[in-house]
Write a protein that holds these residues in place. Structure first.
Motif, PDB file in Angstrom:
ATOM      1  N   TYR A 122       0.870  -1.159   0.000  1.00  0.00           N
ATOM      2  CA  TYR A 122       0.000   0.000   0.000  1.00  0.00           C
ATOM      3  C   TYR A 122       0.912   1.214   0.000  1.00  0.00           C
ATOM      4  N   TYR A 123       0.606   2.190  -0.828  1.00  0.00           N
ATOM      5  CA  TYR A 123       1.337   3.450  -0.840  1.00  0.00           C
ATOM      6  C   TYR A 123       0.386   4.523  -0.336  1.00  0.00           C
ATOM      7  N   LEU A 124       0.782   5.222   0.712  1.00  0.00           N
ATOM      8  CA  LEU A 124      -0.013   6.317   1.245  1.00  0.00           C
ATOM      9  C   LEU A 124       0.629   7.620   0.795  1.00  0.00           C
ATOM     10  N   VAL A 125      -0.089   8.399   0.003  1.00  0.00           N
ATOM     11  CA  VAL A 125       0.410   9.686  -0.459  1.00  0.00           C
ATOM     12  C   VAL A 125       0.012  10.723   0.582  1.00  0.00           C
ATOM     13  N   ILE A 126       1.040  11.343   1.179  1.00  0.00           N
ATOM     14  CA  ILE A 126       0.834  12.325   2.239  1.00  0.00           C
ATOM     15  C   ILE A 126       1.567  13.598   1.845  1.00  0.00           C
ATOM     16  N   LEU A 127       0.814  14.652   1.627  1.00  0.00           N
ATOM     17  CA  LEU A 127       1.362  15.946   1.217  1.00  0.00           C
ATOM     18  C   LEU A 127       2.294  15.766   0.028  1.00  0.00           C
ATOM     19  N   LYS A 128       3.577  16.026   0.166  1.00  0.00           N
ATOM     20  CA  LYS A 128       4.530  15.864  -0.932  1.00  0.00           C
ATOM     21  C   LYS A 128       5.427  14.648  -0.715  1.00  0.00           C
ATOM     22  N   SER A 129       4.945  13.685   0.020  1.00  0.00           N
ATOM     23  CA  SER A 129       5.726  12.490   0.324  1.00  0.00           C
ATOM     24  C   SER A 129       4.861  11.255   0.110  1.00  0.00           C
ATOM     25  N   ILE A 130       5.483  10.094   0.277  1.00  0.00           N
ATOM     26  CA  ILE A 130       4.760   8.839   0.114  1.00  0.00           C
ATOM     27  C   ILE A 130       5.311   7.832   1.113  1.00  0.00           C
ATOM     28  N   ILE A 131       4.425   7.003   1.633  1.00  0.00           N
ATOM     29  CA  ILE A 131       4.793   5.979   2.607  1.00  0.00           C
ATOM     30  C   ILE A 131       4.435   4.627   2.027  1.00  0.00           C
ATOM     31  N   VAL A 132       5.345   3.667   2.151  1.00  0.00           N
ATOM     32  CA  VAL A 132       5.103   2.320   1.632  1.00  0.00           C
ATOM     33  C   VAL A 132       4.846   1.389   2.818  1.00  0.00           C
ATOM     34  N   ILE A 133       3.766   0.591   2.695  1.00  0.00           N
ATOM     35  CA  ILE A 133       3.398  -0.374   3.734  1.00  0.00           C
ATOM     36  C   ILE A 133       3.276  -1.737   3.070  1.00  0.00           C
ATOM     37  N   SER A 134       4.041  -2.691   3.558  1.00  0.00           N
ATOM     38  CA  SER A 134       4.024  -4.043   3.011  1.00  0.00           C
ATOM     39  C   SER A 134       2.757  -4.762   3.451  1.00  0.00           C
ATOM     40  N   LYS A 135       2.115  -5.463   2.529  1.00  0.00           N
ATOM     41  CA  LYS A 135       0.882  -6.175   2.861  1.00  0.00           C
ATOM     42  C   LYS A 135       1.141  -7.410   3.717  1.00  0.00           C
ATOM     43  N   ASP A 136       2.323  -7.995   3.610  1.00  0.00           N
ATOM     44  CA  ASP A 136       2.605  -9.195   4.399  1.00  0.00           C
ATOM     45  C   ASP A 136       3.379  -8.896   5.680  1.00  0.00           C
ATOM     46  N   GLY A 137       3.489  -7.634   6.075  1.00  0.00           N
ATOM     47  CA  GLY A 137       4.241  -7.278   7.267  1.00  0.00           C
ATOM     48  C   GLY A 137       3.395  -6.956   8.483  1.00  0.00           C
ATOM     49  N   PHE A 138       2.119  -7.322   8.481  1.00  0.00           N
ATOM     50  CA  PHE A 138       1.252  -6.963   9.600  1.00  0.00           C
ATOM     51  C   PHE A 138       1.478  -7.876  10.792  1.00  0.00           C
ATOM     52  N   ILE A 139       1.718  -7.269  11.930  1.00  0.00           N
ATOM     53  CA  ILE A 139       1.880  -7.982  13.195  1.00  0.00           C
ATOM     54  C   ILE A 139       0.537  -8.008  13.924  1.00  0.00           C
ATOM     55  N   ILE A 140      -0.134  -6.863  13.934  1.00  0.00           N
ATOM     56  CA  ILE A 140      -1.474  -6.746  14.519  1.00  0.00           C
ATOM     57  C   ILE A 140      -2.415  -6.320  13.397  1.00  0.00           C
ATOM     58  N   GLY A 141      -3.507  -7.027  13.212  1.00  0.00           N
ATOM     59  CA  GLY A 141      -4.449  -6.749  12.135  1.00  0.00           C
ATOM     60  C   GLY A 141      -3.998  -7.404  10.842  1.00  0.00           C
ATOM     61  N   ASP A 142      -4.747  -7.158   9.770  1.00  0.00           N
ATOM     62  CA  ASP A 142      -4.350  -7.716   8.476  1.00  0.00           C
ATOM     63  C   ASP A 142      -4.515  -6.682   7.371  1.00  0.00           C
ATOM     64  N   ASP A 143      -3.993  -7.026   6.210  1.00  0.00           N
ATOM     65  CA  ASP A 143      -3.937  -6.072   5.105  1.00  0.00           C
ATOM     66  C   ASP A 143      -5.305  -5.778   4.502  1.00  0.00           C
ATOM     67  N   LYS A 144      -6.267  -6.653   4.672  1.00  0.00           N
ATOM     68  CA  LYS A 144      -7.587  -6.411   4.084  1.00  0.00           C
ATOM     69  C   LYS A 144      -8.380  -5.373   4.883  1.00  0.00           C
ATOM     70  N   GLN A 145      -8.131  -5.287   6.175  1.00  0.00           N
ATOM     71  CA  GLN A 145      -8.867  -4.354   7.029  1.00  0.00           C
ATOM     72  C   GLN A 145      -8.256  -2.958   7.052  1.00  0.00           C
ATOM     73  N   ILE A 146      -6.951  -2.851   6.845  1.00  0.00           N
ATOM     74  CA  ILE A 146      -6.270  -1.560   7.020  1.00  0.00           C
ATOM     75  C   ILE A 146      -6.708  -0.532   5.975  1.00  0.00           C
ATOM     76  N   LYS A 147      -6.924  -0.958   4.746  1.00  0.00           N
ATOM     77  CA  LYS A 147      -7.309  -0.016   3.689  1.00  0.00           C
ATOM     78  C   LYS A 147      -8.651   0.633   4.011  1.00  0.00           C
ATOM     79  N   ASN A 148      -9.632  -0.169   4.394  1.00  0.00           N
ATOM     80  CA  ASN A 148     -10.945   0.384   4.757  1.00  0.00           C
ATOM     81  C   ASN A 148     -10.857   1.254   5.999  1.00  0.00           C
ATOM     82  N   PHE A 149     -10.033   0.835   6.967  1.00  0.00           N
ATOM     83  CA  PHE A 149      -9.864   1.605   8.184  1.00  0.00           C
ATOM     84  C   PHE A 149      -9.291   2.992   7.877  1.00  0.00           C
ATOM     85  N   ILE A 150      -8.253   3.042   7.052  1.00  0.00           N
ATOM     86  CA  ILE A 150      -7.625   4.324   6.724  1.00  0.00           C
ATOM     87  C   ILE A 150      -8.581   5.205   5.936  1.00  0.00           C
TER      88      ILE A 150
END
Length: 161
Positions: A122-150
């Motif tokens: 997942y890439y989160l575009v924030i202002l003039k920057s970008i954050i990369v989040i790996s889908k298989d790196g979740f310790i708490i929660g999972d990748d399917k829920q985070i997108k809807n949550f955000i």
């Protein structure tokens, strides 16, 4: 921060995902400049093909346009470190990014402009920057829920303004 952690993720930043992150940042943070550069190059290419010009002028214009397209799409920035691990903690009101040097950056959900969903990240575009989040790196929660949550949190906080 004493809030409950809703999601936690660890993402390894390596050369491959760093370059793709820079590529997405170029398109989503500077999209108008990128679109204008590509449109100008395509216009020059099409006009040199259509117009009656000398062969040397046509070759020069085509060469310069191809260099312009290459420059627009090329990622020139390099990582100084070979690998870094970023830890993301998502709370009710904000999320924080921690690197392996314990530097903490807090973001509110309203600062997120776009969420780009790719196969592995997942890439989160924030202002003039970008954050990369790996889908298989979740310790708490999972990748399917985070997108809807955000998305829900970003809409709620933007509605409060």
């Amino acid at each position: 921060m004493n809030e409950k952690i809703l999601f936690c993720n660890e993402t390894e930043i390596n050369d491959k995902n760093f370059k793709s992150m820079i590529f997405y940042r170029r398109f989503f943070c500077h999209k108008y400049i990128t679109i204008l550069k590509l449109a100008m190059c395509i216009f020059i290419i099409s006009s040199t093909i259509i117009l009656d010009m000398h062969t040397i002028d046509k070759i020069f214009c085509l060469f310069m346009s191809i260099l312009g397209i290459r420059n627009t799409l090329q990622v020139k920035e390099c990582m100084t470190e070979s690998n870094a691990i970023l830890k993301y903690k998502f709370f009710e009101e904000c999320f924080e990014v921690t690197d392996n040097k314990d530097t903490i950056i807090n973001f509110t959900y309203e600062s997120i402009k776009y969420i780009i969903d790719t196969r592995n990240y997942y890439y989160l575009v924030i202002l003039k920057s970008i954050i990369v989040i790996s889908k298989d790196g979740f310790i708490i929660g999972d990748d399917k829920q985070i997108k809807n949550f955000i998305k829900c949190k970003a809409k709620q906080q933007k509605a409060m303004i």
